[in-house]
Enzyme design. Structure first.
Site, PDB file in Angstrom:
ATOM      1  N   ASP A   1     -33.145 -69.009  -4.291  1.00 10.98           N
ATOM      2  CA  ASP A   1     -32.578 -70.188  -3.643  1.00 10.98           C
ATOM      3  C   ASP A   1     -32.199 -71.254  -4.678  1.00 10.98           C
ATOM      4  O   ASP A   1     -32.964 -71.521  -5.612  1.00 10.98           O
ATOM      5  CB  ASP A   1     -33.644 -70.755  -2.690  1.00 10.98           C
ATOM      6  CG  ASP A   1     -33.170 -71.958  -1.904  1.00 10.98           C
ATOM      7  OD1 ASP A   1     -32.408 -71.746  -0.949  1.00 10.98           O
ATOM      8  OD2 ASP A   1     -33.561 -73.088  -2.238  1.00 10.98           O
TER       9      ASP A   1
ATOM     10  N   GLU B   1     -28.380 -67.635  -5.390  1.00 12.03           N
ATOM     11  CA  GLU B   1     -27.579 -68.576  -4.590  1.00 12.03           C
ATOM     12  C   GLU B   1     -26.982 -69.595  -5.552  1.00 12.03           C
ATOM     13  O   GLU B   1     -27.618 -70.571  -5.919  1.00 12.03           O
ATOM     14  CB  GLU B   1     -28.443 -69.292  -3.546  1.00 12.03           C
ATOM     15  CG  GLU B   1     -27.569 -70.097  -2.593  1.00 12.03           C
ATOM     16  CD  GLU B   1     -28.273 -71.275  -1.940  1.00 12.03           C
ATOM     17  OE1 GLU B   1     -27.869 -71.645  -0.837  1.00 12.03           O
ATOM     18  OE2 GLU B   1     -29.211 -71.843  -2.530  1.00 12.03           O
TER      19      GLU B   1
END
Ligand code: NOJ
Length: 562
Positions: free
Chosen positions: A219, A284
Site C-alpha cells: 500500500d 500501489e
C-alpha cells in the site's frame, strides 16, 4: 452509419517474453473483505465469508486474489489504519479462520496475496502511543518535528500537504511536536530511518509468509520515505486548486524517494530469502502518464507488478482511441528490459467502478482490453458481474474522505459507492448477509444484477468474463506481437499475432454511431474470422462467422475476433 474508407493510425509491434511464474498472463482479483461475504450476520464481510466463496474465484479461474486489510484496526479508514500488523481484527475473524482460508485456497489452486500497509499505522497502535511518550525505541518509530514559529504563532515544520488535504502535520500536545501523516491525522507515518521499526515491518512480512501467503500488495509505497532536510515543496503555478489540495505542490521531497526504492529492494531480498516459492510483490504506485518512469523503477527494485492505473486515473468516457493507444504503447515501451510482466488495473476500492467511469454499456470493455494485452489483468470484486456504483446519501456515507468533504462535495470524493456488498443473488441483502442491514447499503439493482442470475444468462458480464480469463491463457496472448491501432480516432483495435497462426483481434467502437470498414485490408487480418466474445449480442453471437472486409460495428460495441 459512418463508413471508413481510409485508415489513419500507426502501429507498433512489441514481443512479450514467455515465462514460468504463476501470475504471468493471468487475472488477479481484489477482494474487499468488508463487502465480499458476511458469514456471521453482523452485516460486515469477514474471512470465513471469503473462504465460503472461494469456489467462485476458482470458477472464474483467476490465478490469485489480493485482500484489502483485515488486520486489527479501529477502522477509521476501514482497515488501512492498522493497530497490530500481525493480528486479525475480530470483525473479520481469527488467525485460525485465516489458516482455513489458506488451506482451502491451496486446495483450489488459488494464490493468496495480502495487503501490506507499511507507510503508516493507526494512531491507536501501541507503538504510536509509546512514541508520544518518547519511550525508547518507539520514540523514533514515527516522523516527529518541532514546530516553527511565525510571530510567536505555532506552525507546522513545512508546507507539506497530505493526500487527504490540508497540512501533513498534526500537533501532539503530550510530545510537544508535530507528527507527519501523508494520509489522515489518525494514520501517522512510520519512520523507516529507525532500524527497530524497519525490523518490525520485516517481521510482519515473515509472520504472514510463514502462514502460507503467496505475496503482498504494498500500500501507498510511494510515500514510504521523505527527504530528511524537510524543505518546503515547490508550489505549482496556476493549478486553480484550493491551497490545501495536495496537487498544488510538486512532491519532489515526499514521493518516490531513492530510499523508498532501496526499502522495496530490502523487502524483495527478505522475501526471497524465505523458504518456498517466490513471493509476488505488487506495488500501489500511482503515477501520471508523464511520470511512468517511477512505476518502472518499482519493477527494477523488486516489484513483480507495479500497478498500472492508467485505465483508472488517466482515461474516462471522454478518452479517445488515440489516448488509449498512446498510453498503452508508452507503458509497453517503457517496461524495463528483461523478464517483467506488464499489468492493467481495471478497478479498485479507491475509485468509481468501471461502469460509472466509462458508462454501463462499456462495463466489460476495459477487462476485454486487459485480457487481450500481454501481462496481468487486475480486477475488483464485482467487475465480473458489471456491478455499478451505488448512490449513497451523505448520511449513509462512512468513508472518512467522503465525510470530510461535507454534504455538498462528498459525492466527489467518497469511495463508498464502489464498496457496497457483492451481489450474489436476489435473496436478502443480495445473498451477502442474512442481516437486512449491511455496513454499506446493498445496491437496489441486486434483484436483477447478481451472480446467480448471470450464471444462467447468455452474454452476461459473468459469461464474458469467464471467456476473457480463458483467452488470457492462450499462447497468442502470452507470446504474440502487439499492434495497437486507432482508426481515425473512432475505432480502437488491438491485434495479437503469432506468425503462421490466426490472429486475435479486439475492436472497440468509441462512437455512438454504426461504423463500417474493410478491417481485412486495413488490419491485414483474415477475411473470415469468428466472434470469440462480444459485449453485445445485438450485433454478433459467439462463434458467428464474420466477413471482416465489410465489418460493421454498432455503437460502443467491443468484440474479439479469432
Ligand atoms: C491506499 C489505499 O488503497 C486506500 O484505501 C487508503 O485509504 C490509503 N492507501 C491509506 O492507507
Amino acid at each position: 452509419m459512418f463508413k471508413i474508407t481510409f485508415l489513419i493510425g500507426l502501429f507498433i509491434i512489441v514481443s512479450s517474453a514467455p515465462s514460468e511464474e504463476w501470475w504471468r498472463d493471468t487475472f488477479i482479483y481484489q477482494v474487499y473483505p468488508r463487502s465480499f461475504k458476511d458469514s456471521n450476520g453482523d452485516g460486515i464481510g469477514d474471512i470465513n465469508g471469503i473462504t465460503s466463496k472461494l469456489e467462485h474465484l476458482a470458477d472464474l479461474n483467476v490465478s490469485a486474489f489480493w485482500i484489502s486489510p483485515f488486520f486489527k484496526s479501529p477502522m477509521s479508514d476501514f482497515g488501512y489504519d492498522i493497530s497490530n500488523f500481525t493480528d486479525i481484527d475480530p470483525i473479520f475473524g481469527t488467525l485460525d479462520d485465516f489458516s482455513k482460508l489458506i488451506t482451502k485456497a491451496k486446495s483450489l489452486n488459488l494464490k493468496v496475496i495480502l495487503d501490506f500497509v507499511p507507510n503508516h499505522s493507526s494512531d491507536q497502535h501501541p507503538w504510536f502511543q509509546k512514541s508520544i511518550k518518547r519511550i525508547v525505541p518507539y520514540d523514533n518509530y514515527y516522523v516527529w518535528r518541532n514546530a516553527t514559529y511565525v510571530n510567536s504563532t505555532r506552525r507546522p515544520p513545512n508546507n507539506w500537504l497530505s493526500v487527504t488535504r490540508g497540512s501533513a502535520w498534526t500537533w501532539n500536545e503530550v510530545r510537544q511536536q508535530y507528527y507527519l501523516h501523508q494520509f489522515s491525522f489518525f494514520q501517522p507515518d512510520l519512520n523507516f530511518r529507525s532500524s527497530a521499526l524497519n525490523k518490525e515491518m520485516k517481521n510482519a512480512l515473515s509472520f504472514w509468509t510463514k502462514r502460507g501467503v503467496d505475496g503482498f500488495r504494498i500500500d501507498a509505497i510511494i510515500h514510504a520515505f521523505e527527504d530528511d532536510r524537510f524543505l518546503d515543496e515547490p508550489v505549482k503555478p496556476n493549478t486553480g486548486l484550493p491551497a490545501n489540495h495536495p496537487d498544488t505542490l510538486d512532491h519532489i521531497y515526499t514521493r518516490n524517494q531513492n530510499e523508498t526504492y532501496q526499502l522495496l529492494r530490502s523487502w524483495r531480498n527478505h522475501l526471497d530469502a524465505m523458504n518456498g516459492t517466490k513471493k509476488i510483490i505488487l506495488t500501489e504506485s500511482y503515477t501520471t502518464l508523464d511520470e511512468l518512469n517511477h512505476s518502472m523503477r518499482y519493477y527494477e527494485y523488486g516489484a513483480d507488478i507495479a500497478f498500472n492505473f492508467m485505465f483508472v486515473t488517466s482515461f474516462n468516457n471522454s478518452s479517445a482511441p488515440t489516448d488509449f493507444k498512446k498510453g498503452i504503447e508508452k507503458w509497453l515501451a517503457l517496461m524495463p528490459k528483461g523478464n517483467y510482466s506488464s499489468n492493467w488495473v481495471v478497478d479498485n476500492h479507491d475509485n468509481n467502478r468501471v461502469s460509472a467511469r466509462f458508462g454501463k454499456i462499456r462495463a466489460d470493455q476495459l477487462t476485454m482490453v486487459a485480457a487481450v494485452l500481454p501481462g496481468v489483468g487486475v480486477v475488483y470484486y464485482g467487475d465480473e458481474i458489471g456491478m455499478e456504483d451505488t448512490w449513497l446519501s451523505y448520511n449513509e456515507t462512512v468513508d472518512p474522505i467522503g465525510c470530510n468533504a461535507g454534504p455538498e462535495n462528498y459525492h466527489i470524493t467518497s469511495r463508498d459507492p464502489a464498496r457496497t456488498p457483492f451481489q450474489w443473488d436476489s435473496s436478502t441483502s443480495a445473498g451477502f448477509s442474512t442481516n437486512k442491514t449491511t455496513w454499506l447499503r446493498v445496491n437496489s439493482n441486486y434483484h436483477t444484477l447478481n451472480l446467480a442470475a448471470q450464471k444462467t444468462t447468455p452474454y452476461s458480464h459473468y459469461s464474458i468474463f469467464k471467456k476473457l480469463v480463458k483467452l488470457k491463457m492462450m499462447p497468442v496472448i502470452k507470446m504474440g506481437t502487439v499492434e495497437i491501432i486507432s482508426i481515425i480516432d473512432m475505432v480502437f483495435v488491438i491485434v495479437r499475432r503469432v506468425p503462421g497462426t490466426h490472429p486475435i483481434v479486439l475492436l472497440i467502437n468509441f462512437t455512438d454511431r454504426n461504423v463500417s470498414f474493410d478491417a481485412a485490408n486495413h488490419l491485414n487480418i483474415p477475411t473470415n474470422m469468428s466472434v470469440y466474445a462480444t459485449s453485445s449480442q445485438n450485433s454478433y453471437t459467439d462463434g458467428m462467422s464474420i466477413n471482416t472486409s465489410s465489418l460493421v460495428l454498432i455503437p460502443a460495441v467491443s468484440v474479439i475476433l479469432m
